[in-house]
Design a protein around this motif. Structure first.
Motif, PDB file in Angstrom:
ATOM      1  N   ARG A  67      26.975   8.828   4.338  1.00 50.23           N
ATOM      2  CA  ARG A  67      27.932   9.744   4.967  1.00 50.23           C
ATOM      3  C   ARG A  67      28.685   9.058   6.109  1.00 50.23           C
ATOM      4  N   PHE A  78      32.989  12.248  -6.377  1.00 48.40           N
ATOM      5  CA  PHE A  78      31.924  12.883  -5.602  1.00 48.40           C
ATOM      6  C   PHE A  78      31.762  12.226  -4.227  1.00 48.40           C
ATOM      7  N   GLY A 117      34.100  12.908  -1.158  1.00 49.47           N
ATOM      8  CA  GLY A 117      33.897  14.097  -0.337  1.00 49.47           C
ATOM      9  C   GLY A 117      32.876  13.912   0.769  1.00 49.47           C
ATOM     10  N   HIS A 118      32.244  12.724   0.829  1.00 48.28           N
ATOM     11  CA  HIS A 118      31.187  12.496   1.814  1.00 48.28           C
ATOM     12  C   HIS A 118      31.413  11.254   2.673  1.00 48.28           C
ATOM     13  N   ARG A 162      42.693  12.585 -10.732  1.00 50.47           N
ATOM     14  CA  ARG A 162      42.062  13.088  -9.520  1.00 50.47           C
ATOM     15  C   ARG A 162      41.813  11.960  -8.529  1.00 50.47           C
ATOM     16  N   LEU A 202      43.368  11.144  -4.443  1.00 47.91           N
ATOM     17  CA  LEU A 202      42.472  11.203  -3.284  1.00 47.91           C
ATOM     18  C   LEU A 202      42.957  10.254  -2.187  1.00 47.91           C
TER      19      LEU A 202
END
Length: 557
Positions: free
Chosen positions: A371, A390, A393-394, A418, A422
């Protein structure tokens, strides 16, 4: 007069209230019981416990009850029911249930609850859905076992991976970064040099347990699977193996499903599967595996993890499965669904960083460790694409490296679009990884442009590798015919002179999913010529059981 105990608010349908009609239906199978303040209905670590419905009063679910680490997880009042997935899975209780406000409860034996889940679709769906959400909430809260160790320890990484892959709620305590670690270790009489350790039931210490030891403690492994009376042994609990377990058990066959790591196989490491039929919003690989495992057990399939199969042999006309712990299982048929494992990069210092910074899956556990950092992802297929989306998002930034110039060449268009949109993802085309740099933990990935040979250093604390796979077939040791890549040959692809029959009669031609040894079948990614998709693996696993029935019919004839 004291204020009434406040219930924990419902979250996402985790704590629904049963209707009067549903409580009446359950009452016919259970017993009413008057409760007193402080009474414990079940304890954390109890190997089994009943299903409780609260008729009046209030009950709290508590982690580490009676220890310095005691923590209240939730409080429930009239109409709610207790428990989570461990109850249906036959695993020890993760929490203690303590009465906070006197009243009355209805307790039903767990076997009766499993029968209700199987035969009452409305009530069964309510209980199952709630239990799955509760398990997810416990994972999110870091409830359950505690793993204490260093982020630079390969054994600590192994234990965290095992817990995450098996959807075991756990709290990670880093001895380098968590200020409470030293005090906790001192209370438990453990030195930092003895880590990693696992804390179970609030105070029971497991010093660097093996995966097998941890599985036994938390109830993942079946007590005993040695037998000579199985209709089919399924080796591998990925989508194909779990589907086979569901169909075999539901059709009355005695079946055991074995896996060396976790139910779900490689699919369970996917953060989200968005092209699987029936889930328009997508479903995580872990959730899909969890549902399939419960479904197989509901019909009577035995599933044990970890169970590492080392050899396929034969004895007295039966197929013999040998496990690493010395267990031998004789069976009338075998289904091989061991799938494929991810390939490793051929770069210097890979082994040095594999214990701390190199990953072959992108789940919530890995995302938590990364993170806010920069990470690198290598691979151009759907697995790499799903991981990138995935992780974005972290993490602060994700660098995706592919060895060609078209992101959608090997990746589904929806994923490629996608990723392109980003803002915190950079796609490096025509790029290969040359080296890894860092002191104890990865700090930089050295990459080179395959056209210009220009190299650059990319800051990254973690490297996620998704560069294809190779079949898990070394354990077969030439017992079964395979292609030049090691994938199992089936059906018409099996050479005529390779077919063998344990009954020593004239061998027939193998069925569509049957291997060179009659009575041994293969399905999913391990099979030569298979389509490497979750849906096709599930279909093949189900189809294989049809051929198992046919083989058993001929065997009895």
């Amino acid at each position: 007069m004291s204020d009434p105990v406040q219930e924990t608010p419902d979250r996402y349908g985790a704590y629904p209230r049963l209707s009067a009609e549903q409580i009446d239906a359950l009452a016919s199978r259970g017993q009413r019981h008057t409760t007193d303040i402080g009474e414990t209905l079940f304890h954390e670590g109890d190997p089994s416990y009943d299903f409780y419905v609260i008729l009046s009063g209030a009950v709290a679910l508590i982690e580490g009850y009676g220890t310095p680490a005691e923590r209240e997880i939730s409080v429930h009042g009239p109409g709610r029911f207790l428990g989570e997935l461990s109850l249906l899975a036959g695993q020890p209780a993760l929490l203690s249930a303590v009465v906070r406000e006197p009243g009355e409860v209805l307790n039903i034996p767990v076997d009766d609850v499993r029968a209700l889940v199987a035969h009452d679709p409305t009530l069964g769906d309510l209980i199952l859905r709630s239990y799955m959400i509760r398990r997810s909430l416990l994972i999110e809260m870091g409830a359950g076992i505690r793993i204490i160790g260093s982020r630079y320890s390969a054994d600590a990484r192994r234990l965290r991976d095992f817990a995450a892959r098996n959807r075991l709620p756990y709290r990670w305590i880093d001895v380098e970064q968590d200020p409470t670690a030293e005090t906790l270790l001192r209370q438990l009489g453990v030195t930092p040099q003895e880590t990693p350790v696992v804390i179970w039931r609030g105070q029971e210490v497991l010093r660097n347990p093996s995966n097998d030891e941890l599985a036994r403690v938390v109830g993942l492994a079946e007590p005993s699977i040695a037998s000579s009376d199985y209709d089919v042994v399924v080796v591998g609990a990925g989508p194909a193996g779990l589907a086979a377990g569901v169909y075999a058990a539901s059709e009355g066959l005695s079946v055991v499903v074995l896996d060396a790591v976790a139910a779900g196989g490689q699919a369970s490491t996917s953060s989200r599967i968005e092209n699987y039929l029936g889930f328009p919003g997508g479903i995580s690989g872990g959730d899909l595996a969890e549902r399939a495992t419960l479904q197989a057990r509901k019909f009577g399939a035995r599933i044990t993890v970890p169970a590492s199969v080392t050899a396929l042999d034969a004895h007295d006309g039966l197929h013999l499965i040998r496990l690493a712990d010395g267990t031998e299982i004789a069976t009338r048929t075998v289904l091989i669904t061991t799938g494929a494992r991810y390939r490793k990069l051929r770069v210097p210092r890979l082994a040095e960083f594999e214990g701390t910074s190199v990953y072959y899956a992108a789940t919530a556990a890995e995302a938590q460790l990364c993170r806010g950092d920069q990470v690198a992802v290598v691979g151009g297929g759907n697995s790499a694409g799903q991981a990138t989306v995935f992780l974005a998002g972290h993490v602060a930034h994700a660098h995706l490296m592919i060895m060609h110039d078209d992101l959608s060449r090997d990746m589904s268009r929806y994923l490629a679009d996608r990723i392109t949109a980003l803002p915190n993802v950079t796609v490096h085309t025509n790029t290969e990884v040359c080296d890894l740099e860092g002191n104890g933990r990865l700090e930089e990935v050295v990459v080179a442009d395959m056209k210009t040979e220009h190299s650059q250093r990319i800051p990254a604390t973690a490297l996620f590798v998704f560069i294809g796979a190779e079949p898990c077939t070394t354990w077969l040791d030439k017992q079964i015919a395979v292609d030049h890549h090691g994938y199992v040959l089936t059906g018409s692809d099996v050479p005529a002179d390779a077919v063998t029959d344990l009954r020593q009669g004239t061998p027939r031609r193998p069925y569509l999913l049957e291997t060179s040894r009659l009575g041994v079948f293969a399905a999913g990614d391990v099979r030569s010529g298979s389509i490497k998709r979750v849906a096709s693996a599930v279909g093949e696993g189900a189809m294989a059981i049809r051929f198992v029935h046919e083989h058993l019919r001929l065997r009895q004839g």
